[in-house]
Design a protein around this motif. Structure first.
Motif, mmCIF file in Angstrom:
data_model
loop_
_atom_site.group_PDB
_atom_site.id
_atom_site.type_symbol
_atom_site.label_atom_id
_atom_site.label_comp_id
_atom_site.label_asym_id
_atom_site.label_seq_id
_atom_site.Cartn_x
_atom_site.Cartn_y
_atom_site.Cartn_z
ATOM 1 N N VAL A 1 7.282 -4.315 8.218
ATOM 2 C CA VAL A 1 7.422 -3.544 6.993
ATOM 3 C C VAL A 1 6.158 -3.756 6.153
ATOM 4 O O VAL A 1 5.759 -4.895 5.908
ATOM 5 C CB VAL A 1 8.656 -3.980 6.174
ATOM 6 C CG1 VAL A 1 8.848 -3.067 4.966
ATOM 7 C CG2 VAL A 1 9.896 -3.989 7.043
ATOM 8 N N LEU A 2 5.532 -2.664 5.719
ATOM 9 C CA LEU A 2 4.375 -2.713 4.831
ATOM 10 C C LEU A 2 4.789 -2.154 3.480
ATOM 11 O O LEU A 2 5.297 -1.043 3.393
ATOM 12 C CB LEU A 2 3.219 -1.892 5.407
ATOM 13 C CG LEU A 2 2.686 -2.327 6.773
ATOM 14 C CD1 LEU A 2 1.532 -1.421 7.202
ATOM 15 C CD2 LEU A 2 2.226 -3.783 6.753
ATOM 16 N N VAL A 3 4.553 -2.914 2.415
ATOM 17 C CA VAL A 3 5.102 -2.566 1.108
ATOM 18 C C VAL A 3 4.026 -2.640 0.028
ATOM 19 O O VAL A 3 3.331 -3.645 -0.099
ATOM 20 C CB VAL A 3 6.257 -3.520 0.739
ATOM 21 C CG1 VAL A 3 6.884 -3.121 -0.587
ATOM 22 C CG2 VAL A 3 7.313 -3.536 1.839
ATOM 23 N N ASP A 4 3.913 -1.566 -0.769
ATOM 24 C CA ASP A 4 3.015 -1.582 -1.918
ATOM 25 C C ASP A 4 3.628 -2.437 -3.023
ATOM 26 O O ASP A 4 4.855 -2.571 -3.112
ATOM 27 C CB ASP A 4 2.793 -0.148 -2.408
ATOM 28 C CG ASP A 4 1.707 -0.063 -3.470
ATOM 29 O OD1 ASP A 4 0.868 -0.979 -3.538
ATOM 30 O OD2 ASP A 4 1.705 0.917 -4.234
ATOM 31 N N VAL A 5 2.790 -2.996 -3.879
ATOM 32 C CA VAL A 5 3.275 -3.877 -4.935
ATOM 33 C C VAL A 5 3.929 -3.093 -6.064
ATOM 34 O O VAL A 5 5.041 -3.397 -6.494
ATOM 35 C CB VAL A 5 2.128 -4.746 -5.497
ATOM 36 C CG1 VAL A 5 2.596 -5.498 -6.733
ATOM 37 C CG2 VAL A 5 1.644 -5.733 -4.448
#
Length: 221
Positions: free
Chosen positions: A63-67
């Protein structure tokens, strides 16, 4: 997930859920990640709540998540995700490289912190490393965090009276190797490496393998 060959066929691509509130950014990242066929974006989300739902529904490898996102922000959603016992490897992917974001992400238990201006090949490689059980930090972040997260290198070759094998495993963590890669290099079972990693986290007082890797940077192992 093993990215090797199985039964004469190439292993399946790493499955990714991508969370970012900007559709154009998601489209660009999808293009980069899927450029060579080793990564497949199986789900997208524009906020933290949608990301959690997508992970629950799709069971991705990474999972890649923006802040910064609407509603539950990226870090708040990651806090919920990483508390789950079956959570997939997660990494913060952002244009923001503020130390507070990095430190909080590490406390939450994410396995990576990446900047959006990373080279495309480096981003793909980072996802594959995460899917294989590794930990990934942008080198620019490592350089900034070392003074804060690690004491000066001790005079002894192995800090905290580590055994020879523990030192070998810790070296692998410091170099970003996955458990599978460490096991292959040392001729051990992957389950044995996992036990060594767990013991190292206790000895180092680290919450996760990323913190352990940062602490080990600069030590003679």
């Amino acid at each position: 997930m093993n990215r090797g060959e199985h039964g004469g066929r190439a292993a399946a691509a790493a499955r990714v859920v991508l969370a970012d509130d900007e559709p154009l950014m998601r489209a660009g990242l999808r293009t980069v990640l899927e450029s060579d066929g080793t990564v497949r974006v199986v789900g997208e989300a524009g906020d933290g709540e949608a990301m959690l739902a997508a992970v629950e529904r799709l069971r991705p490898d990474v999972v890649l998540v923006d802040v910064q996102m609407p509603g539950p922000g990226g870090l708040a959603a990651l806090r919920v995700l990483c508390a789950r016992p079956d959570a997939p490897p997660a990494a913060v992917l952002t244009t923001f490289d503020l130390d507070d974001y990095v430190s909080e992400a590490l406390r939450i238990g994410v396995q990576g912190f990446l900047l959006k201006d990373a080279e495309p090949t480096a981003l793909v490689r980072a996802v594959l490393d995460l899917a294989a059980g590794g930990a990934v930090l942008d080198p620019r972040i490592v350089a900034r965090l070392l003074p804060r997260l690690a004491e000066p290198a001790p005079a002894t070759p192995r800090p905290l009276d580590l055994t020879l094998r523990e030192g070998q495993v810790l070296r692998g963590l410091a170099e970003g190797e996955s458990n599978a890669a460490i096991a292959l290099r040392l001729g051990l079972a992957e389950a044995t490496v996992k036990k060594y990693v767990s013991a190292l986290l206790v000895k180092l007082g680290a919450d996760n393998r990323v913190q352990a890797a940062l602490l080990a940077r600069g030590w003679e192992l």
